[in-house]
Design a protein around this motif. Structure first.
Motif, PDB file in Angstrom:
ATOM      1  N   LEU A  80      28.596  21.808   8.720  1.00 21.98           N
ATOM      2  CA  LEU A  80      29.317  21.676   9.982  1.00 21.98           C
ATOM      3  C   LEU A  80      30.384  22.758  10.113  1.00 21.98           C
ATOM      4  O   LEU A  80      30.589  23.320  11.194  1.00 21.98           O
ATOM      5  N   THR A  81      31.046  23.048   9.019  1.00 23.01           N
ATOM      6  CA  THR A  81      32.095  24.076   9.026  1.00 23.01           C
ATOM      7  C   THR A  81      31.515  25.449   9.342  1.00 23.01           C
ATOM      8  O   THR A  81      32.103  26.222  10.105  1.00 23.01           O
ATOM      9  N   LEU A  82      30.359  25.765   8.763  1.00 20.71           N
ATOM     10  CA  LEU A  82      29.739  27.073   8.984  1.00 20.71           C
ATOM     11  C   LEU A  82      29.420  27.303  10.455  1.00 20.71           C
ATOM     12  O   LEU A  82      29.513  28.432  10.950  1.00 20.71           O
ATOM     13  N   TYR A  83      29.063  26.242  11.153  1.00 20.18           N
ATOM     14  CA  TYR A  83      28.809  26.371  12.588  1.00 20.18           C
ATOM     15  C   TYR A  83      30.043  26.929  13.292  1.00 20.18           C
ATOM     16  O   TYR A  83      29.956  27.880  14.081  1.00 20.18           O
ATOM     17  N   PHE A  84      31.193  26.353  13.014  1.00 19.24           N
ATOM     18  CA  PHE A  84      32.402  26.753  13.727  1.00 19.24           C
ATOM     19  C   PHE A  84      32.931  28.103  13.263  1.00 19.24           C
ATOM     20  O   PHE A  84      33.606  28.799  14.028  1.00 19.24           O
ATOM     21  N   ILE A  85      32.629  28.501  12.037  1.00 20.99           N
ATOM     22  CA  ILE A  85      32.996  29.853  11.604  1.00 20.99           C
ATOM     23  C   ILE A  85      32.238  30.878  12.434  1.00 20.99           C
ATOM     24  O   ILE A  85      32.819  31.855  12.947  1.00 20.99           O
ATOM     25  N   GLY A  86      30.934  30.669  12.605  1.00 20.60           N
ATOM     26  CA  GLY A  86      30.156  31.568  13.463  1.00 20.60           C
ATOM     27  C   GLY A  86      30.640  31.535  14.892  1.00 20.60           C
ATOM     28  O   GLY A  86      30.711  32.568  15.572  1.00 20.60           O
ATOM     29  N   TYR A  87      31.001  30.363  15.364  1.00 19.76           N
ATOM     30  CA  TYR A  87      31.471  30.176  16.735  1.00 19.76           C
ATOM     31  C   TYR A  87      32.764  30.945  16.979  1.00 19.76           C
ATOM     32  O   TYR A  87      32.901  31.673  17.971  1.00 19.76           O
ATOM     33  N   VAL A  88      33.712  30.792  16.067  1.00 17.21           N
ATOM     34  CA  VAL A  88      35.018  31.438  16.229  1.00 17.21           C
ATOM     35  C   VAL A  88      34.909  32.960  16.167  1.00 17.21           C
ATOM     36  O   VAL A  88      35.530  33.678  16.960  1.00 17.21           O
ATOM     37  N   LEU A  89      34.108  33.470  15.240  1.00 13.17           N
ATOM     38  CA  LEU A  89      34.028  34.920  15.026  1.00 13.17           C
ATOM     39  C   LEU A  89      33.457  35.673  16.225  1.00 13.17           C
ATOM     40  O   LEU A  89      33.796  36.833  16.450  1.00 13.17           O
ATOM     41  N   PHE A  90      32.615  35.028  17.011  1.00 14.98           N
ATOM     42  CA  PHE A  90      31.897  35.760  18.053  1.00 14.98           C
ATOM     43  C   PHE A  90      32.308  35.390  19.473  1.00 14.98           C
ATOM     44  O   PHE A  90      31.655  35.820  20.421  1.00 14.98           O
ATOM     45  N   GLU A  91      33.375  34.614  19.642  1.00 17.31           N
ATOM     46  CA  GLU A  91      33.844  34.260  20.977  1.00 17.31           C
ATOM     47  C   GLU A  91      34.215  35.492  21.802  1.00 17.31           C
ATOM     48  O   GLU A  91      33.679  35.719  22.887  1.00 17.31           O
ATOM     49  N   VAL A  92      35.171  36.254  21.306  1.00 16.95           N
ATOM     50  CA  VAL A  92      35.663  37.414  22.061  1.00 16.95           C
ATOM     51  C   VAL A  92      34.573  38.469  22.247  1.00 16.95           C
ATOM     52  O   VAL A  92      34.386  38.971  23.373  1.00 16.95           O
ATOM     53  N   PRO A  93      33.805  38.851  21.196  1.00 12.71           N
ATOM     54  CA  PRO A  93      32.729  39.821  21.416  1.00 12.71           C
ATOM     55  C   PRO A  93      31.734  39.379  22.487  1.00 12.71           C
ATOM     56  O   PRO A  93      31.280  40.194  23.295  1.00 12.71           O
ATOM     57  N   CYS A  94      31.394  38.096  22.519  1.00 12.06           N
ATOM     58  CA  CYS A  94      30.428  37.618  23.509  1.00 12.06           C
ATOM     59  C   CYS A  94      30.970  37.740  24.925  1.00 12.06           C
ATOM     60  O   CYS A  94      30.230  38.115  25.851  1.00 12.06           O
ATOM     61  N   ASN A  95      32.251  37.468  25.136  1.00 11.79           N
ATOM     62  CA  ASN A  95      32.794  37.597  26.485  1.00 11.79           C
ATOM     63  C   ASN A  95      32.948  39.050  26.898  1.00 11.79           C
ATOM     64  O   ASN A  95      32.866  39.383  28.075  1.00 11.79           O
ATOM     65  N   ILE A  96      33.159  39.926  25.938  1.00 11.65           N
ATOM     66  CA  ILE A  96      33.178  41.359  26.250  1.00 11.65           C
ATOM     67  C   ILE A  96      31.796  41.811  26.692  1.00 11.65           C
ATOM     68  O   ILE A  96      31.644  42.589  27.643  1.00 11.65           O
ATOM     69  N   VAL A  97      30.756  41.312  26.012  1.00 13.62           N
ATOM     70  CA  VAL A  97      29.378  41.633  26.414  1.00 13.62           C
ATOM     71  C   VAL A  97      29.119  41.118  27.827  1.00 13.62           C
ATOM     72  O   VAL A  97      28.498  41.805  28.649  1.00 13.62           O
ATOM     73  N   LEU A  98      29.571  39.895  28.133  1.00  8.97           N
ATOM     74  CA  LEU A  98      29.391  39.354  29.483  1.00  8.97           C
ATOM     75  C   LEU A  98      30.041  40.251  30.515  1.00  8.97           C
ATOM     76  O   LEU A  98      29.453  40.526  31.565  1.00  8.97           O
ATOM     77  N   LYS A  99      31.257  40.697  30.232  1.00  8.84           N
ATOM     78  CA  LYS A  99      31.969  41.555  31.189  1.00  8.84           C
ATOM     79  C   LYS A  99      31.233  42.870  31.397  1.00  8.84           C
ATOM     80  O   LYS A  99      31.262  43.442  32.488  1.00  8.84           O
ATOM     81  N   ARG A 100      30.523  43.336  30.370  1.00 10.75           N
ATOM     82  CA  ARG A 100      29.857  44.637  30.453  1.00 10.75           C
ATOM     83  C   ARG A 100      28.398  44.513  30.885  1.00 10.75           C
ATOM     84  O   ARG A 100      27.734  45.524  31.103  1.00 10.75           O
ATOM     85  N   THR A 101      27.873  43.275  30.985  1.00  7.74           N
ATOM     86  CA  THR A 101      26.513  43.075  31.486  1.00  7.74           C
ATOM     87  C   THR A 101      26.595  42.212  32.747  1.00  7.74           C
ATOM     88  O   THR A 101      27.377  42.492  33.626  1.00  7.74           O
ATOM     89  N   THR A 102      25.778  41.175  32.832  1.00  4.94           N
ATOM     90  CA  THR A 102      25.819  40.264  33.980  1.00  4.94           C
ATOM     91  C   THR A 102      25.588  38.835  33.507  1.00  4.94           C
ATOM     92  O   THR A 102      24.912  38.608  32.499  1.00  4.94           O
ATOM     93  N   PRO A 103      26.111  37.852  34.239  1.00  5.17           N
ATOM     94  CA  PRO A 103      25.862  36.452  33.871  1.00  5.17           C
ATOM     95  C   PRO A 103      24.384  36.090  33.886  1.00  5.17           C
ATOM     96  O   PRO A 103      23.913  35.323  33.053  1.00  5.17           O
TER      97      PRO A 103
END
Length: 498
Positions: free
Chosen positions: A89-112
């Motif tokens: 369960l912990t590993l799930y949230f480690i992956g979740y936390v690490l990639f939050e900001v990068p994923c939103n940067i990708v969204l801003k640079r691509t399209t929804p």
């Protein structure tokens, strides 16, 4: 106050300029011709909210169904201990936390329309693979990458909705969207109960079918999402030209949503330096621990009151149903009052009562009704608070890149609480789970402290802005020219919602 005044200095005066809250700039003309604003909002709600809510429902279902699968023999069949299960369960949230900001940067640079369905497809495949996992290492790997794949959805959708609705309209829509989380809890119990009856089909245990069927459902929905997720108002085909112009006019007078803002790393840095962004993050941090411990351990908590696995699956449904109703009701009341902080404090207080009931019941197996009542209070308080907290930066942060970064930072900072929470409900603390319940209670109390501090900070900065405008009555309006539009929420006429 000195730092705030320095931030406000440098405003370019424009005599006669309006502030950022008028509905001018041609809205009346378009409205009187062909567009009814209320009907248009209904149209937006129908086209946008069900689509993103379905994706979030599937996201929450695929991350929390591990709790239902545990009751059907997941840990036994994979030969894992209770503490090893918690590590997964912990590993799930480690992956979740690490990639939050990068994923939103990708969204801003691509399209929804590209990014949100792609995320859904990837996590759907990963969730399905959970059903064929054969050992502990596979369980760990799947949980980590599921967290990575799901990390971009919530902050991405919050940013996405901020590009369609005025600030005063976002709170209710984001809360409706988030209510899919509690709805997923209710559906999860029903589905798990039904799917678990497939034990033995194809030689698979019931818990495997929970992952396989729910994962395949996500894959099917993701394929269609490429067609039903739309981009931004300026390129949407299901809007008429007059509707598109009307949306542009009403948003232009209210926020930065109409600006064609290029991605700039300087805007990311502005978010990182803003103390309010960190307070938004801490607001969610103090809620994420009780939120995810409840969603991930509720079936086990109820089972340890003395119920069977099947009954435990079904008994998770009523608390989630109540949480869904109150999340929507709280959002309406908060929107009508124009306040966030007092409603979060009130809702968190409700959850505090629930955990006090859970902690003080010395014998959950002898008095299961008492503990079950505590679960109702906890769910009824946590979910409305989270919905209000997560919509706060969408209302208060401008411009676009800064807001996308702030939304992602809030989730990242917040889910560090979930990382801790996954280690608290250890098997040797059953059935009272004093360690986990006590942490949840403490975090909720801390939430009231953090929200109160943020409330004071926002009120103080609003007063500083009002004072500046009083002393400089010719201060230019928000978004009135190229110089002003890049100042975002630092502009003197930008008022923070408290």
């Amino acid at each position: 106050m000195a730092s705030e005044k320095a931030e406000l200095d440098g405003t370019t005066p424009r005599p006669g300029a309006s502030d950022g809250y008028s509905d001018s700039d041609g809205i009346e003309g378009v409205h009187s011709a062909t567009v009814n604003e209320r009907a248009l909002l209904r149209k937006l709600d129908i086209r946008l909210l069900p689509a993103v809510s379905v994706l979030y429902l599937l996201s929450f279902l695929d991350r929390s169904n591990v709790a239902n699968a545990r009751l059907e023999g997941l840990t036994t069949d994979l030969g894992m201990t209770g503490n090893q299960y918690l590590t997964g369960l912990t590993l799930y949230f480690i992956g979740y936390v690490l990639f939050e900001v990068p994923c939103n940067i990708v969204l801003k640079r691509t399209t929804p329309r590209f990014w949100l369905p792609t995320l859904t497809l990837v996590w759907g495949i990963i969730a399905t693979l959970m059903g064929v996992t054969q050992n502990l290492s596979g369980f760990f790997a799947v949980r980590f990458f599921l967290g990575v794949a799901e990390s971009g959805l919530f902050p991405g959708v919050v940013f996405y909705l901020s590009m369609w609705y005025k600030r005063t309209e976002r709170q209710y829509r984001i809360s409706l969207f988030f209510s899919a989380a509690s709805l997923a809890g209710a559906f999860g119990g029903i589905l798990a109960y039904g799917i678990s009856q497939m034990r033995g089909v194809g030689g698979y245990k019931g818990w495997r079918w929970i992952f396989i069927l729910e994962g395949l459902l996500t894959i099917v929905v993701s394929a269609s999402a490429y067609f039903f997720i739309t981009n931004y108002p300026s390129t949407t085909k299901w809007l008429s030209d007059d509707e598109r112009k009307f949306i542009h006019a009403r948003l232009k007078a209210d926020s930065d949503a109409t600006e064609d803002e290029a991605f700039r790393w300087s805007e990311v840095w502005l978010a990182v330096k803003d103390v309010k962004v960190w307070l938004y993050g801490l607001t969610f941090h103090t809620l994420s621990l009780p939120l995810y411990t409840l969603s991930l351990f509720l079936p086990t908590i109820i089972k340890d009151m003395g119920y069977t696995a099947a009954h435990s699956q079904l008994l998770t449904i009523p608390p989630y149903a109540l949480a869904t109703i109150l999340t929507i009701a709280w959002a309406i009341l908060s929107e009508k009052s124009g306040r966030r902080a007092p409603w979060i404090i009130a809702s968190s207080t409700l959850a505090i009562i629930g955990y006090i009931i859970l902690i003080t019941n010395e014998s959950p197996t002898k008095r299961p009704g008492v503990s079950y009542t505590g679960v109702f209070f906890a769910a009824a308080g946590i979910y409305p608070s989270v919905a209000l907290a997560l919509s706060w930066p969408a209302n208060n942060v401008s411009g676009q890149t800064k807001r996308a970064t702030a939304n992602a930072m809030q989730i990242s900072i917040g889910n560090l609480g979930a990382v801790l929470g996954t280690q608290l409900y250890r098997p040797n603390t059953a059935p009272r789970y004093l360690l986990g319940h006590s942490f949840a209670l403490g975090y909720l109390c801390l939430n009231i402290v953090v929200v109160s501090i943020l409330w004071l900070v926002l009120k103080k900065q609003n007063k500083a802005k009002e004072l500046h405008v009083e002393q400089n009555p010719n201060t230019a309006g928000f978004l009135n020219n190229d110089v002003e539009k890049h100042r975002g929420d630092r502009h003197p006429r930008w008022k923070f919602n408290v």
